[in-house]
Write a protein that holds these residues in place. Structure first.
Motif, PDB file in Angstrom:
ATOM      1  N   SER A  88     -54.207 -10.439   6.869  1.00 25.63           N
ATOM      2  CA  SER A  88     -54.537 -10.629   5.450  1.00 25.63           C
ATOM      3  C   SER A  88     -55.218  -9.402   4.842  1.00 25.63           C
ATOM      4  O   SER A  88     -55.306  -9.289   3.616  1.00 25.63           O
ATOM      5  CB  SER A  88     -55.416 -11.868   5.268  1.00 25.63           C
ATOM      6  N   ARG A  93     -50.585  -9.668   1.093  1.00 22.34           N
ATOM      7  CA  ARG A  93     -50.712 -10.972   0.448  1.00 22.34           C
ATOM      8  C   ARG A  93     -49.355 -11.653   0.639  1.00 22.34           C
ATOM      9  O   ARG A  93     -48.365 -11.256   0.023  1.00 22.34           O
ATOM     10  CB  ARG A  93     -51.058 -10.812  -1.019  1.00 22.34           C
ATOM     11  N   PHE A  94     -49.337 -12.647   1.497  1.00 17.48           N
ATOM     12  CA  PHE A  94     -48.079 -13.243   1.916  1.00 17.48           C
ATOM     13  C   PHE A  94     -47.331 -13.944   0.795  1.00 17.48           C
ATOM     14  O   PHE A  94     -46.098 -13.925   0.767  1.00 17.48           O
ATOM     15  CB  PHE A  94     -48.321 -14.186   3.102  1.00 17.48           C
ATOM     16  N   GLU A  95     -48.051 -14.543  -0.146  1.00 22.21           N
ATOM     17  CA  GLU A  95     -47.358 -15.198  -1.262  1.00 22.21           C
ATOM     18  C   GLU A  95     -46.622 -14.163  -2.122  1.00 22.21           C
ATOM     19  O   GLU A  95     -45.513 -14.409  -2.578  1.00 22.21           O
ATOM     20  CB  GLU A  95     -48.311 -16.067  -2.101  1.00 22.21           C
ATOM     21  N   MET A 144     -45.496 -11.251  -0.940  1.00 23.60           N
ATOM     22  CA  MET A 144     -44.372 -10.793  -0.105  1.00 23.60           C
ATOM     23  C   MET A 144     -43.208 -11.773  -0.191  1.00 23.60           C
ATOM     24  O   MET A 144     -42.055 -11.357  -0.322  1.00 23.60           O
ATOM     25  CB  MET A 144     -44.794 -10.661   1.363  1.00 23.60           C
ATOM     26  N   ALA A 145     -43.509 -13.056  -0.098  1.00 25.86           N
ATOM     27  CA  ALA A 145     -42.457 -14.073  -0.155  1.00 25.86           C
ATOM     28  C   ALA A 145     -41.707 -13.995  -1.480  1.00 25.86           C
ATOM     29  O   ALA A 145     -40.464 -14.047  -1.502  1.00 25.86           O
ATOM     30  CB  ALA A 145     -43.058 -15.463   0.048  1.00 25.86           C
ATOM     31  N   ILE A 200     -41.482 -16.425   5.521  1.00 28.21           N
ATOM     32  CA  ILE A 200     -42.832 -15.918   5.241  1.00 28.21           C
ATOM     33  C   ILE A 200     -43.732 -17.055   4.760  1.00 28.21           C
ATOM     34  O   ILE A 200     -44.864 -17.206   5.233  1.00 28.21           O
ATOM     35  CB  ILE A 200     -42.784 -14.764   4.217  1.00 28.21           C
ATOM     36  N   GLN A 201     -43.216 -17.869   3.830  1.00 25.66           N
ATOM     37  CA  GLN A 201     -44.009 -18.988   3.313  1.00 25.66           C
ATOM     38  C   GLN A 201     -44.384 -19.972   4.419  1.00 25.66           C
ATOM     39  O   GLN A 201     -45.496 -20.491   4.437  1.00 25.66           O
ATOM     40  CB  GLN A 201     -43.239 -19.718   2.214  1.00 25.66           C
ATOM     41  N   ALA A 242     -47.131 -18.181   6.720  1.00 20.65           N
ATOM     42  CA  ALA A 242     -48.222 -17.440   6.065  1.00 20.65           C
ATOM     43  C   ALA A 242     -49.596 -18.012   6.390  1.00 20.65           C
ATOM     44  O   ALA A 242     -50.514 -17.265   6.752  1.00 20.65           O
ATOM     45  CB  ALA A 242     -48.009 -17.398   4.555  1.00 20.65           C
ATOM     46  N   ARG A 285     -52.076 -15.607   8.552  1.00 22.59           N
ATOM     47  CA  ARG A 285     -52.950 -14.909   7.598  1.00 22.59           C
ATOM     48  C   ARG A 285     -54.232 -14.409   8.266  1.00 22.59           C
ATOM     49  O   ARG A 285     -54.681 -13.298   8.021  1.00 22.59           O
ATOM     50  CB  ARG A 285     -53.288 -15.855   6.455  1.00 22.59           C
ATOM     51  N   TRP A 326     -39.404  -8.664   8.727  1.00 17.54           N
ATOM     52  CA  TRP A 326     -40.443  -8.460   7.716  1.00 17.54           C
ATOM     53  C   TRP A 326     -41.806  -8.250   8.364  1.00 17.54           C
ATOM     54  O   TRP A 326     -42.604  -7.449   7.886  1.00 17.54           O
ATOM     55  CB  TRP A 326     -40.484  -9.634   6.728  1.00 17.54           C
ATOM     56  N   LEU A 327     -42.064  -8.968   9.487  1.00 19.02           N
ATOM     57  CA  LEU A 327     -43.343  -8.825  10.179  1.00 19.02           C
ATOM     58  C   LEU A 327     -43.423  -7.478  10.895  1.00 19.02           C
ATOM     59  O   LEU A 327     -44.460  -6.804  10.870  1.00 19.02           O
ATOM     60  CB  LEU A 327     -43.541  -9.975  11.168  1.00 19.02           C
TER      61      LEU A 327
END
Length: 175
Positions: free
Chosen positions: A95, A99-101, A103-104, A119-120, A123, A127, A148-149
């Protein structure tokens, strides 16, 4: 920073005169990668020790020891049988770098809905994960095919990871 470069230049000069060099440029790249991780410009770094002579390996390990309070390092053998050294800043969280949201949403806008959903779905779980949790298993072959990771951990720009998906380098159909 200038003093650090002077020390690196002296180290390289001594190695070229007294020590064995395996692949030209590999030591310089390894030392540069350590500096980028220490400066938090890269979340995680991987150095292929097989590409370095024993003298060069000693040099890299000494550089990492100079930052032992800040860096976490692990020597391991990757899935292809190569001897590697993974490094990251001690205590840094995923984190802290994303910010995963966001990225998604970005991946959804890039017409990669499965990646966005992946991702969602993870996350909240990752995180608060430490980057060091991934130090020896960050690659797609080791992290559940999550390109993506891998891109995030290695500090790649999002658009280059998107390009890998669109060109077939990463599988965008798995969820």
């Amino acid at each position: 920073p200038d003093m650090r470069k002077a020390v690196e230049i002296c180290t390289l000069w001594l190695l070229t005169r007294e020590g064995e060099r395996r692949l030209p440029g590999e030591l310089e790249a390894a030392l540069h990668l350590v500096a980028r991780v220490v400066d938090k410009r890269k979340p995680l770094g991987q150095i292929v020790l097989d590409n370095l002579s024993e003298d060069e390996r000693v040099c890299v390990r000494q550089e990492i020891r100079q930052h032992k309070d800040d860096l976490c390092s692990v020597e391991y053998t990757n899935v292809w049988g190569m001897s590697c050294l993974g490094i990251c800043v001690r205590g840094r969280l995923l984190s802290d770098i994303a910010r995963f949201e966001h990225m998604a949403r970005f991946y959804a806008r890039q017409e990669l809905p499965n990646v966005s959903r992946q991702i969602q779905s993870v996350a909240e779980h990752i995180r608060c994960a430490l980057i060091s949790d991934w130090i020896s298993c960050f690659d797609v072959e080791e992290n559940g095919q999550r390109g993506w990771l891998t891109g995030l951990l290695l500090g790649y720009p999002l658009w280059t990871t998107v390009a890998r998906y669109h060109s077939g380098g990463f599988d965008a159909t798995t969820m």
